[in-house]
Scaffold this active site. Structure first.
Site, PDB file in Angstrom:
ATOM      1  N   THR A 216       0.817  -1.195   0.000  1.00  0.00           N
ATOM      2  CA  THR A 216       0.000   0.000   0.000  1.00  0.00           C
ATOM      3  C   THR A 216       0.852   1.245   0.000  1.00  0.00           C
ATOM      4  O   THR A 216       1.890   1.261   0.637  1.00  0.00           O
ATOM      5  CB  THR A 216      -0.757   0.041   1.359  1.00  0.00           C
ATOM      6  OG1 THR A 216      -1.232  -1.238   1.617  1.00  0.00           O
ATOM      7  CG2 THR A 216      -1.806   1.084   1.399  1.00  0.00           C
ATOM      8  N   ARG A 244     -12.083  -9.845  -1.052  1.00  0.00           N
ATOM      9  CA  ARG A 244     -11.143  -9.669   0.061  1.00  0.00           C
ATOM     10  C   ARG A 244     -10.817  -8.182   0.246  1.00  0.00           C
ATOM     11  O   ARG A 244     -10.551  -7.456  -0.694  1.00  0.00           O
ATOM     12  CB  ARG A 244      -9.856 -10.441  -0.235  1.00  0.00           C
ATOM     13  CG  ARG A 244      -8.774 -10.341   0.853  1.00  0.00           C
ATOM     14  CD  ARG A 244      -7.769  -9.248   0.566  1.00  0.00           C
ATOM     15  NE  ARG A 244      -6.662  -9.230   1.532  1.00  0.00           N
ATOM     16  CZ  ARG A 244      -5.777  -8.242   1.630  1.00  0.00           C
ATOM     17  NH1 ARG A 244      -5.855  -7.186   0.848  1.00  0.00           N
ATOM     18  NH2 ARG A 244      -4.811  -8.298   2.518  1.00  0.00           N
ATOM     19  N   ASP A 247      -6.343  -4.012   5.224  1.00  0.00           N
ATOM     20  CA  ASP A 247      -6.322  -3.032   6.313  1.00  0.00           C
ATOM     21  C   ASP A 247      -6.530  -1.591   5.842  1.00  0.00           C
ATOM     22  O   ASP A 247      -6.945  -0.731   6.630  1.00  0.00           O
ATOM     23  CB  ASP A 247      -4.964  -3.101   7.029  1.00  0.00           C
ATOM     24  CG  ASP A 247      -3.810  -2.889   6.048  1.00  0.00           C
ATOM     25  OD1 ASP A 247      -3.707  -3.668   5.080  1.00  0.00           O
ATOM     26  OD2 ASP A 247      -3.039  -1.929   6.226  1.00  0.00           O
ATOM     27  N   THR A 267       1.756  -0.781   6.410  1.00  0.00           N
ATOM     28  CA  THR A 267       1.760  -1.376   5.077  1.00  0.00           C
ATOM     29  C   THR A 267       2.267  -2.802   5.214  1.00  0.00           C
ATOM     30  O   THR A 267       2.987  -3.119   6.153  1.00  0.00           O
ATOM     31  CB  THR A 267       2.639  -0.545   4.117  1.00  0.00           C
ATOM     32  OG1 THR A 267       2.564  -1.095   2.805  1.00  0.00           O
ATOM     33  CG2 THR A 267       4.086  -0.507   4.558  1.00  0.00           C
ATOM     34  N   GLY A 268       1.878  -3.642   4.300  1.00  0.00           N
ATOM     35  CA  GLY A 268       2.264  -5.046   4.381  1.00  0.00           C
ATOM     36  C   GLY A 268       1.035  -5.928   4.350  1.00  0.00           C
ATOM     37  O   GLY A 268       0.026  -5.583   3.726  1.00  0.00           O
ATOM     38  N   GLY A 270      -2.219  -7.200   5.059  1.00  0.00           N
ATOM     39  CA  GLY A 270      -3.381  -6.582   5.686  1.00  0.00           C
ATOM     40  C   GLY A 270      -3.992  -7.422   6.796  1.00  0.00           C
ATOM     41  O   GLY A 270      -4.458  -6.897   7.803  1.00  0.00           O
TER      42      GLY A 270
HETATM   43  N1  GLY Z   1      -1.826  -3.651   3.140  1.00  0.00           N
HETATM   44  C1  GLY Z   1      -2.678  -3.747   2.042  1.00  0.00           C
HETATM   45  C2  GLY Z   1      -3.506  -4.948   2.008  1.00  0.00           C
HETATM   46  O1  GLY Z   1      -3.214  -5.939   2.666  1.00  0.00           O
HETATM   47  O2  GLY Z   1      -4.484  -4.950   1.291  1.00  0.00           O
END
Ligand code: GLY
Length: 381
Positions: A216, A244, A247, A267-268, A270
């Site tokens: 993200t 789906r 976060d 970020t990473g 979710g």
């Molecule tokens: N961090 C973005 C996602 O998992 O969608």
């Protein structure tokens, strides 16, 4: 447990600034810098002049995320992003000024700028989260521009991924329980090469492998008056199960802002970020008197509590205090942060890597790690 002791803070005012996740966000925050300083924004997806916000920081956050949405070189956000397992794009995003001024949108399929649609939700409704077709229809009603979100490159990547699953050549490390391809975790190659903005392909060492992975853009901003804001935009997990949502569109998960305390963006993966309400935890740690690095560490310790991570997992967080001081950290190596302030624009490593030896990679991918990935932890800023 930290208690609130704001008088112990020694931080001084850092002036206006924007910080973003991953090196690709440097171009985005550079493009928004003049807006942060009071220049005009030209956000064509929402009516001008209806904002209740009295700061330019929200405009700057929106502009930065929109810039990343339009960058075809970024494979995890907007038009460069990868589709779900049905071959359709869906985008998530959010914008936030405070616990009473925020909104998110999830699973947009026809509108490129989730942050702008989220801002419309925040400014024109009493709600905080819209999703799916209804979110797109809400955007249509508010004159946001619809378009095809699937780029030719992303369509091609999807076809390759589908083919690799049909012929059994998909890398077993990429297989999730539900059959979608999760991919290797994101590794930031830094700026300058043809891999810039590609968090996944350049490092896998698997020639011809379908691109996979996700991450993200999260942006934190502070204007000269000390107003804080945050925004996120993402295409989410590539080849995800349709529907789906990660976060990024959810306050406290992908982003959180508590005026006069601080802000955070994560970020990473979710699912991990949501499981610990990572951005809320970070800001709450500040609120209880912790330092910026305490806030980052608290997030990483809670990730530890989730149990062993899978190879594709990563979590990174950036935290800003009310004075504009920033700290960042990542669970594993591979994360970079971009900063724009009065000293200029730059990309740097995080202040700490929680598990620096845990690259979670197969041997075949290890050689491809970017040089700037191997960093020492730093002390408190
Ligand atoms: N961090 C973005 C996602 O998992 O969608």
């Amino acid at each position: 447990m930290f208690r609130r002791m704001p008088e112990t803070r020694t931080s001084s005012d850092r002036g206006p600034s924007l910080v973003g996740t991953w090196s690709f966000s440097l171009a985005a925050i550079e493009s928004a810098w003049s807006i942060l300083l009071g220049g005009n924004s030209s956000q064509d997806d929402r009516a001008a002049g209806d904002s209740e916000s009295n700061s330019c920081v929200l405009d700057a956050i929106e502009a930065a995320c929109r810039h990343a949405d339009l960058d075809q070189g970024v494979d995890s956000v907007g038009i460069g992003g990868l589709p779900d397992s049905s071959g359709r794009m869906s985008l998530d995003g959010a914008i936030m000024e405070s616990p009473v001024r925020f909104a998110g949108v999830a699973a947009l399929r026809r509108h490129l700028h989730p942050v702008s649609v989220a801002r419309l939700v925040m400014e024109r409704t009493e709600h905080t989260l819209l999703c799916g077709d209804d979110a797109d229809e809400f955007a249509d009603r508010h004159a946001a521009t619809a378009r095809d979100l699937l780029s030719d490159e992303a369509r091609e990547a999807f076809e390759k991924w589908k083919a690799s699953r049909r012929d059994g050549s998909a890398d077993p490390i990429d297989q999730s329980k539900d059959g979608s391809l999760l991919g290797l975790r994101p590794l930031d190659p830094g700026l300058g090469g043809e891999s810039a903005g590609r968090l996944f392909r350049p490092n896998t060492g698997r020639e011809g492998a379908a691109p996979a992975g996700h991450d993200t853009i999260g942006v934190l901003g502070r204007d000269a008056a000390g107003n804080l804001a945050a925004g996120c935009s993402t295409s989410g997990l590539p080849f995800k199960v349709p529907g789906r949502v990660g976060d990024s569109p959810i306050a406290g998960h992908g982003l959180f802002v508590q005026p006069e305390v601080g802000s955070a963006t994560a970020t990473g993966t979710g699912e991990l970020i949501s499981g610990i309400c990572a951005s809320f935890v970070a800001v709450e740690t500040l609120r209880r008197g912790g330092t910026l690095l305490d806030a980052v560490r608290e997030v990483m310790l809670r990730i530890d509590e989730l149990g062993p991570l899978r190879p594709h997992h990563q979590v990174a967080v950036i935290v800003m205090d009310a004075f504009g001081n920033v700290a960042s950290g990542a669970y594993r190596p591979g994360f970079l942060i971009a900063t724009r302030d009065e000293g200029g624009g730059r990309v740097s490593g995080p202040d700490l890597v929680h598990r620096p030896e845990d690259d979670g990679l197969p041997e075949s991918a290890r050689d491809g790690l970017a040089k700037n990935d191997r960093q020492e932890s730093k002390d408190d800023p």
